[in-house]
Design a protein around this motif. Structure first.
Motif, PDB file in Angstrom:
ATOM      1  N   VAL A  43      44.225 -14.457  26.870  1.00 54.03           N
ATOM      2  CA  VAL A  43      43.797 -13.113  26.468  1.00 54.03           C
ATOM      3  C   VAL A  43      44.710 -12.549  25.377  1.00 54.03           C
ATOM      4  CG1 VAL A  43      43.537 -10.734  27.286  1.00 54.03           C
ATOM      5  CG2 VAL A  43      42.676 -12.613  28.663  1.00 54.03           C
ATOM      6  N   GLU A  44      46.002 -12.726  25.523  1.00 52.02           N
ATOM      7  CA  GLU A  44      46.945 -12.246  24.502  1.00 52.02           C
ATOM      8  C   GLU A  44      46.729 -12.964  23.181  1.00 52.02           C
ATOM      9  OE1 GLU A  44      50.832 -11.128  27.218  1.00 52.02           O
ATOM     10  OE2 GLU A  44      50.572 -13.187  26.530  1.00 52.02           O
ATOM     11  N   ARG A  46      43.911 -14.384  22.052  1.00 47.71           N
ATOM     12  CA  ARG A  46      42.675 -13.948  21.432  1.00 47.71           C
ATOM     13  C   ARG A  46      42.800 -12.560  20.829  1.00 47.71           C
ATOM     14  NH1 ARG A  46      40.032 -15.463  26.450  1.00 47.71           N
ATOM     15  NH2 ARG A  46      39.964 -17.714  26.397  1.00 47.71           N
ATOM     16  N   SER A  47      43.500 -11.670  21.518  1.00 44.18           N
ATOM     17  CA  SER A  47      43.639 -10.308  20.988  1.00 44.18           C
ATOM     18  C   SER A  47      44.542 -10.298  19.737  1.00 44.18           C
ATOM     19  CB  SER A  47      44.192  -9.364  22.045  1.00 44.18           C
ATOM     20  OG  SER A  47      45.529  -9.693  22.375  1.00 44.18           O
ATOM     21  N   GLN A  48      45.463 -11.222  19.669  1.00 46.74           N
ATOM     22  CA  GLN A  48      46.342 -11.336  18.507  1.00 46.74           C
ATOM     23  C   GLN A  48      45.563 -11.850  17.297  1.00 46.74           C
ATOM     24  OE1 GLN A  48      49.526 -14.339  18.423  1.00 46.74           O
ATOM     25  NE2 GLN A  48      50.930 -12.582  18.550  1.00 46.74           N
ATOM     26  N   ALA A  50      42.450 -11.354  16.658  1.00 47.93           N
ATOM     27  CA  ALA A  50      41.411 -10.394  16.202  1.00 47.93           C
ATOM     28  C   ALA A  50      41.949  -9.337  15.330  1.00 47.93           C
ATOM     29  CB  ALA A  50      40.746  -9.727  17.388  1.00 47.93           C
TER      30      ALA A  50
END
Length: 50
Positions: A43-44, A46-48, A50
Motif C-alpha cells: 500500500v505504501e 502504490r501510494s508513493q 501515484a
C-alpha cells in the motif's frame, strides 16, 4: 499465504479460516514490508508511485 499462514495453523471451522485469510491479506498489504519494494508495504509503495 499458504506457507506463512495456512500450513502453520489448524482451523476448526470454515468461518475461522475465512477470517484468518482476511486478516492475513490486510497484514500483507498494510504491515508486511517487502525488500523488492524498497522496504515498503504494498500500500505504501502504490501510494508513493501515484
Amino acid at each position: 499465504l499458504k506457507v506463512e499462514m495456512y500450513y502453520l495453523r489448524e482451523f476448526q471451522a470454515y468461518s475461522e479460516l475465512t477470517s484468518a485469510i482476511e486478516a492475513y491479506i490486510s497484514f500483507y498489504n498494510h504491515d508486511r514490508f517487502q525488500k523488492r519494494l524498497n522496504g515498503l508495504s504494498p500500500v505504501e509503495y502504490r501510494s508513493q508511485a501515484a
